[in-house]
Design a protein around this motif. Sequence first.
Motif, short mmCIF file in Angstrom:
data_model
loop_
_atom_site.label_atom_id
_atom_site.label_comp_id
_atom_site.label_asym_id
_atom_site.label_seq_id
_atom_site.Cartn_x
_atom_site.Cartn_y
_atom_site.Cartn_z
N ILE A 18 41.34 30.00 46.65
CA ILE A 18 41.59 31.34 46.11
C ILE A 18 41.15 32.45 47.06
CG2 ILE A 18 41.51 30.57 43.72
CD1 ILE A 18 38.65 31.65 43.54
N GLY A 19 40.50 32.11 48.16
CA GLY A 19 39.99 33.13 49.08
C GLY A 19 41.04 34.12 49.55
N PRO A 20 42.22 33.65 50.02
CA PRO A 20 43.22 34.61 50.48
C PRO A 20 43.64 35.61 49.42
CG PRO A 20 43.73 32.41 51.28
CD PRO A 20 42.60 32.25 50.31
N LEU A 24 43.16 39.77 49.26
CA LEU A 24 44.27 40.68 49.02
C LEU A 24 43.95 41.64 47.87
CD1 LEU A 24 47.16 38.10 49.35
CD2 LEU A 24 46.93 40.16 50.77
N GLN A 25 43.30 41.14 46.84
CA GLN A 25 42.98 41.99 45.70
C GLN A 25 41.98 43.09 46.05
OE1 GLN A 25 42.70 40.08 41.67
NE2 GLN A 25 42.98 38.21 42.84
N LEU A 26 41.15 42.84 47.08
CA LEU A 26 40.25 43.90 47.53
C LEU A 26 41.03 45.13 47.95
CD1 LEU A 26 37.60 42.11 49.80
CD2 LEU A 26 37.19 43.16 47.57
N ALA A 27 42.18 44.91 48.60
CA ALA A 27 42.97 46.02 49.11
C ALA A 27 43.56 46.88 47.99
CB ALA A 27 44.09 45.50 50.01
N LEU A 28 43.60 46.35 46.79
CA LEU A 28 44.17 47.10 45.67
C LEU A 28 43.13 47.95 44.95
CD1 LEU A 28 46.48 44.30 44.23
CD2 LEU A 28 47.14 46.26 45.66
N ALA A 326 42.67 33.90 39.52
CA ALA A 326 41.35 34.03 40.14
C ALA A 326 40.75 35.41 39.88
CB ALA A 326 41.47 33.80 41.65
N ASP A 327 39.46 35.42 39.54
CA ASP A 327 38.73 36.66 39.24
C ASP A 327 38.06 37.18 40.51
OD1 ASP A 327 37.07 38.67 38.39
OD2 ASP A 327 36.16 37.54 36.75
N PRO A 328 38.40 38.39 40.96
CA PRO A 328 37.82 38.91 42.20
C PRO A 328 36.44 39.53 42.02
CG PRO A 328 39.37 40.50 41.32
CD PRO A 328 39.40 39.30 40.39
#
Length: 349
Positions: A18-20, A24-28, A326-328
Amino acid sequence: MADAVPVLVVTTGEPAGIGPELTLQLALAERLPGRVVAVGDPHLLEERAERLGLDVSLVVLEPGKPVPKARSGVLPVWPVALRAPSRPGELAVANAAYVLETLDVAVEACRTQQAAAMITAPLHKGVILDAGHAGFRGHTEYLRDACGVDEVVMMLATDSALHAGQPGWRGGTALRVALATTHLPLREVADAITAPSLERILRIMQADLRRWFGVATPRIAVCGLNPHAGEGGHLGREEIEVIEPCLERLRGEGFLLDGPLPADTLFTPRHLREADAVLAMYHDQGLPVLKYAGFGRAANITLGLPFVRTSVDHGTALDLAGRGLADPGSLRVAVALAAEMAGRASVAS
């Protein structure tokens, strides 16, 4: 770094996990505490974003090149190429080298001050061992060796623990748990707990609780190894022969150390109220409590490195990869902790 906003380098971890997608969700996020740059394969990230319907644009930079200001929906990437195609949930031994290369790129960026901190998404130890990297224990030990330091300390902290005891803190579940031993089989733990090792670990904790967390006079609660902290020698003598003499020597230097205490009662409000951190003797003595208290709201921190490193409090979750489940939360906590720790150290210096 010329820009006062810190560069935070995030390794994308095991490509089949789930790392990738967490990266990506960080960028949102509407607001990030620094200029985040990912280290990974741009094609992998593009494929995962398309699979999950994430509206993220990648900006591919040469490794070490300046990172632009953070913009929602935009993810800068220092590229590292996959060694083999990757599909969610399906490990590929060939990509072990790729995962280790992402770590090397991030370490070099921190060591050369192109980045203020590194944050790591989860890797898969088994596939790295299967690829022939004998003796690989995990991020913590790999970074120790990459930086050429003798000892590092693995510590997990819940999201509010960075601020506990500081001006303006308003309470919350604040818990920091460090480990005297990390990724060892249980039958090897007792032999690995020696007075010199414990002394090094407690010195690192003392120094880094001051440096990264701003705790001027840290109080550390120390677990015993055995049930009931050895029951006066009836359930083991490690407390009498190793742990207590070490604590007494350091108390003579002014360290504030409680213990060795039975682990089953140490993790209660009465003891935790007085402690800035807990030192557990082994992985599953301390971390189940911390993860119960704050799973998904905690981060892993490596003490003793020349730079800040944080990570998530969970694994690769191969069964969730590519499914949008996946929960960021933990990665966001790790990024926030890294930024604040790096900022505190830069002010102190």
